[in-house]
Design a protein around this motif. Structure first.
Motif, PDB file in Angstrom:
ATOM      1  N   SER A  46      -1.142 -36.163   7.543  1.00 53.53           N
ATOM      2  CA  SER A  46      -2.334 -36.881   7.100  1.00 53.53           C
ATOM      3  C   SER A  46      -1.983 -37.909   6.029  1.00 53.53           C
ATOM      4  CB  SER A  46      -3.373 -35.887   6.580  1.00 53.53           C
ATOM      5  OG  SER A  46      -4.548 -36.560   6.199  1.00 53.53           O
ATOM      6  N   ASN A  50      -2.724 -41.836   6.520  1.00 47.91           N
ATOM      7  CA  ASN A  50      -3.733 -42.451   5.664  1.00 47.91           C
ATOM      8  C   ASN A  50      -3.169 -43.385   4.600  1.00 47.91           C
ATOM      9  OD1 ASN A  50      -6.459 -41.388   6.514  1.00 47.91           O
ATOM     10  ND2 ASN A  50      -5.255 -39.517   6.430  1.00 47.91           N
ATOM     11  N   ARG A  53      -4.018 -46.847   5.456  1.00 44.50           N
ATOM     12  CA  ARG A  53      -5.418 -47.123   5.805  1.00 44.50           C
ATOM     13  C   ARG A  53      -6.153 -47.786   4.644  1.00 44.50           C
ATOM     14  NH1 ARG A  53      -9.989 -44.417   5.218  1.00 44.50           N
ATOM     15  NH2 ARG A  53      -8.961 -42.568   4.390  1.00 44.50           N
ATOM     16  N   ALA A  56      -8.316 -45.905   1.615  1.00 43.96           N
ATOM     17  CA  ALA A  56      -7.906 -44.502   1.526  1.00 43.96           C
ATOM     18  C   ALA A  56      -7.632 -44.061   0.088  1.00 43.96           C
ATOM     19  CB  ALA A  56      -6.665 -44.253   2.383  1.00 43.96           C
ATOM     20  N   LEU A  71      -5.706 -39.749  -2.619  1.00 40.93           N
ATOM     21  CA  LEU A  71      -5.598 -40.288  -1.270  1.00 40.93           C
ATOM     22  C   LEU A  71      -6.517 -39.452  -0.401  1.00 40.93           C
ATOM     23  CD1 LEU A  71      -4.264 -42.068   0.923  1.00 40.93           C
ATOM     24  CD2 LEU A  71      -2.474 -40.322   1.085  1.00 40.93           C
ATOM     25  N   LYS A  72      -7.419 -40.126   0.301  1.00 39.02           N
ATOM     26  CA  LYS A  72      -8.404 -39.419   1.121  1.00 39.02           C
ATOM     27  C   LYS A  72      -8.159 -39.679   2.604  1.00 39.02           C
ATOM     28  CE  LYS A  72     -12.154 -39.491  -2.250  1.00 39.02           C
ATOM     29  NZ  LYS A  72     -13.537 -39.887  -2.482  1.00 39.02           N
ATOM     30  N   ALA A  73      -8.409 -38.643   3.401  1.00 40.82           N
ATOM     31  CA  ALA A  73      -8.396 -38.788   4.853  1.00 40.82           C
ATOM     32  C   ALA A  73      -9.653 -39.553   5.272  1.00 40.82           C
ATOM     33  CB  ALA A  73      -8.362 -37.411   5.503  1.00 40.82           C
ATOM     34  N   SER A  74      -9.699 -39.954   6.518  1.00 49.43           N
ATOM     35  CA  SER A  74     -10.851 -40.731   6.995  1.00 49.43           C
ATOM     36  C   SER A  74     -12.156 -39.943   6.919  1.00 49.43           C
ATOM     37  CB  SER A  74     -10.606 -41.238   8.415  1.00 49.43           C
ATOM     38  OG  SER A  74     -10.279 -40.166   9.260  1.00 49.43           O
ATOM     39  N   CYS A  95      -0.210 -46.180  -6.155  1.00 50.50           N
ATOM     40  CA  CYS A  95      -0.795 -46.296  -4.801  1.00 50.50           C
ATOM     41  C   CYS A  95       0.134 -47.083  -3.888  1.00 50.50           C
ATOM     42  CB  CYS A  95      -2.157 -46.981  -4.858  1.00 50.50           C
ATOM     43  SG  CYS A  95      -3.444 -46.099  -5.745  1.00 50.50           S
ATOM     44  N   ARG A  99       2.017 -46.064  -0.342  1.00 54.75           N
ATOM     45  CA  ARG A  99       1.940 -46.895   0.876  1.00 54.75           C
ATOM     46  C   ARG A  99       3.342 -47.211   1.399  1.00 54.75           C
ATOM     47  NH1 ARG A  99      -2.095 -49.731  -2.189  1.00 54.75           N
ATOM     48  NH2 ARG A  99      -4.144 -49.207  -1.374  1.00 54.75           N
TER      49      ARG A  99
END
Length: 111
Positions: A46, A50, A53, A56, A71-74, A95, A99
């Protein structure tokens, strides 16, 4: 540039936890604890998905004025959190590190 790595370990209560490390070994993201190894591996997947994304990452300020990010999932679930940073700019650089490193990070285990 050397790749980052995910370090998966079993903690004292028998649960599993992972950190994403930059190529210099610095922890840039930590997970929650998972009851099963497979669940922790799904968490790593995940993070990989993400990290690229849009939207995210959410940078927050703690009560002591330091900054951190999640960091968040969808689906909105938090899949990892950073350490505390002295400045907003440093948290934003964190961040960027996630990435850059997460998608290709190697997996090491200490079980």
């Amino acid at each position: 540039m050397p790749p980052g790595k995910f370090h998966l370990k079993k903690v004292s209560n028998g649960q599993f936890h992972f950190n994403l490390l930059a190529s210099n070994g610095q922890v840039i993201l930590s997970s929650e604890q998972y009851k099963a190894r497979d669940s922790a591996l799904n968490g790593i997947d995940s993070v990989r998905r993400n990290a690229k994304r849009d939207g995210a990452f959410e940078v927050k300020e703690s009560s002591n004025g330091k900054h951190y990010f999640v960091l968040k999932a969808s689906n909105g679930q938090v899949v990892g959190q950073s350490q505390m940073y002295a400045s907003l700019a440093s948290a934003e650089q964190g961040c960027e590190s996630v990435r850059r490193y997460a998608p290709e990070a190697l997996l090491t285990e200490d079980l």
